[in-house]
Design an enzyme around this catalytic site. Structure first.
Site, PDB file in Angstrom:
ATOM      1  NE  ARG A   7     -13.973 -10.798 -32.292  1.00 24.43           N
ATOM      2  CZ  ARG A   7     -12.824 -10.519 -31.718  1.00 24.43           C
ATOM      3  NH1 ARG A   7     -12.831 -10.856 -30.196  1.00 24.43           N
ATOM      4  NH2 ARG A   7     -11.977  -9.920 -32.250  1.00 24.43           N
ATOM      5  CD  GLU A  55     -14.690 -18.423 -16.566  1.00 25.10           C
ATOM      6  OE1 GLU A  55     -14.270 -18.745 -15.552  1.00 25.10           O
ATOM      7  OE2 GLU A  55     -13.915 -17.833 -17.275  1.00 25.10           O
ATOM      8  CG  PHE A  80     -12.106 -19.704 -20.827  1.00 20.92           C
ATOM      9  CD1 PHE A  80     -11.292 -20.637 -20.847  1.00 20.92           C
ATOM     10  CD2 PHE A  80     -12.145 -18.161 -20.851  1.00 20.92           C
ATOM     11  CE1 PHE A  80      -9.973 -20.097 -21.405  1.00 20.92           C
ATOM     12  CE2 PHE A  80     -10.731 -17.913 -21.321  1.00 20.92           C
ATOM     13  CZ  PHE A  80      -9.716 -18.834 -21.479  1.00 20.92           C
ATOM     14  CG  HIS A 105     -12.460 -16.097 -29.091  1.00 21.54           C
ATOM     15  ND1 HIS A 105     -13.498 -15.389 -28.577  1.00 21.54           N
ATOM     16  CD2 HIS A 105     -11.401 -15.433 -29.189  1.00 21.54           C
ATOM     17  CE1 HIS A 105     -13.090 -14.115 -28.795  1.00 21.54           C
ATOM     18  NE2 HIS A 105     -11.874 -14.191 -28.945  1.00 21.54           N
ATOM     19  CG  ASP A 112      -7.031 -14.648 -28.820  1.00 23.56           C
ATOM     20  OD1 ASP A 112      -7.023 -13.678 -27.920  1.00 23.56           O
ATOM     21  OD2 ASP A 112      -7.256 -14.581 -30.015  1.00 23.56           O
ATOM     22  CD  GLN A 116      -6.572 -17.935 -23.666  1.00 18.29           C
ATOM     23  OE1 GLN A 116      -6.485 -19.010 -23.170  1.00 18.29           O
ATOM     24  NE2 GLN A 116      -6.698 -17.076 -23.324  1.00 18.29           N
ATOM     25  NE  ARG A 162      -9.875 -12.752 -32.498  1.00 15.08           N
ATOM     26  CZ  ARG A 162      -8.417 -12.875 -32.278  1.00 15.08           C
ATOM     27  NH1 ARG A 162      -7.713 -13.948 -32.066  1.00 15.08           N
ATOM     28  NH2 ARG A 162      -7.830 -11.688 -31.904  1.00 15.08           N
TER      29      ARG A 162
END
Length: 308
Positions: A7, A55, A80, A105, A112, A116, A162
């Protein structure tokens, strides 16, 4: 960049590309620190848009920017963003708008929380017309894929992990859309096919099997859609068994893409799929999660060795 998390490489590369290309815009629905869009936001505040936890709005704004001739990159957790698949399908893909959607992620992400983690995102995005789906496995591959995506005028989903991963490539590596990348050519007894985070664990498992006298090859798939079917068929004709490994649901992910590619192949090799079943994951440290779901090198070794 070799020791940086995927990331971070994504964020730094986008910032550097933004210095050369003034059409690049960054759009963030609240999570720019986690997705590392923060590097771009800090350098180019005038080309950065924060929508807050919205979003659907971020998707719509990105589509509008693309249709106005700009190059938007929208990023949030893949779980998401891909949850807004209706907006992505209607606003981006239907219009063939050149938006880069970076879902971070992806896979088993750690503490988390299970909501997620992007574990169905590839399946969702593969199903949308006009959408390409890429997944880098290393820092260098991340950089090359993002550079390619910025040059390309079409909708693209990039699944970003991640953590930092083992580097398999040099700076001369070239990303070719649709092409599988051979890491190990020992194809006689079987071929392991993987992508993203699990590639390094597959590499360790394959090395152990080869020391034991098994001739097992390893293939990386950075371009899950499109996937060059003729290239895949030519590789799989050379082996007896195929093992797909992914930190994603086995329903609609990498394994499904491979099976679709060889569905009309005569004398098909036996395909074994290893990944997440119909589950929501637990919340724990990343290494513990990979071990729990048998996606660490030991679990992958056991899976292959049992079926070889």
């Amino acid at each position: 960049m070799k020791n940086l998390a995927i990331r971070d490489v994504f964020g730094l590369t986008l910032r550097d590309l933004g210095k050369k290309n003034k059409k690049i815009f960054a759009v963030s629905p609240d999570l720019k620190a986690a997705t590392k869009l923060s590097y771009f936001f800090k350098e180019f505040p005038e080309r950065s848009i924060e929508t807050g936890i919205a979003e659907a709005n971020a998707i719509g704004i990105s589509a509008g920017l693309a249709l106005a001739g700009l190059k938007p990159v929208v990023s949030s957790f893949g779980a998401f963003l891909t949850g807004k698949n209706v907006e992505i399908r209607t606003s981006i893909s239907f219009n063939n708008a050149n938006v880069i959607i970076a879902g971070t992620h992806g896979g088993l992400i750690g503490p988390d929380g299970p909501s997620q983690a992007g574990l169905q995102d590839i399946a969702v995005m593969r199903s949308i017309p006009n959408m390409s789906v890429y997944q880098p496995a290393t820092a260098i591959e991340t950089k090359k894929i993002l550079e390619y995506s910025i040059r390309t005028n079409k909708p693209i989903y990039i699944r970003i992990s991640r953590q930092a991963n083992k580097e398999f490539f040099t700076s001369s590596y070239k990303f070719k859309e649709g092409y599988p990348v051979t890491i190990n050519k020992n194809f006689k007894d079987g071929i392991v096919i993987s992508s993203g985070n699990t590639l390094q664990n597959c590499y360790e498992a394959v090395e152990k099997l080869n020391i034991m006298g098994k001739k097992i090859g390893l293939i990386n798939i950075p371009s899950i859609k499109p996937l060059n079917k003729s290239k895949i068929k030519n590789l799989l004709r050379k082996t007896k068994k195929v093992f797909t490994v992914e930190d994603h649901s086995i329903y609609g992910g990498l394994g499904s893409a491979i099976l679709e590619s060889i569905s009309d192949l005569d004398n098909k090799p036996k395909v074994y799929m290893h990944g997440l079943k119909d589950v929501f994951i637990q919340s724990d440290e990343v290494e513990k999660l990979y071990k729990y779901y048998d996606l660490d090198s030991r679990g992958i070794f056991k899976f292959i060795n049992k079926n070889i």
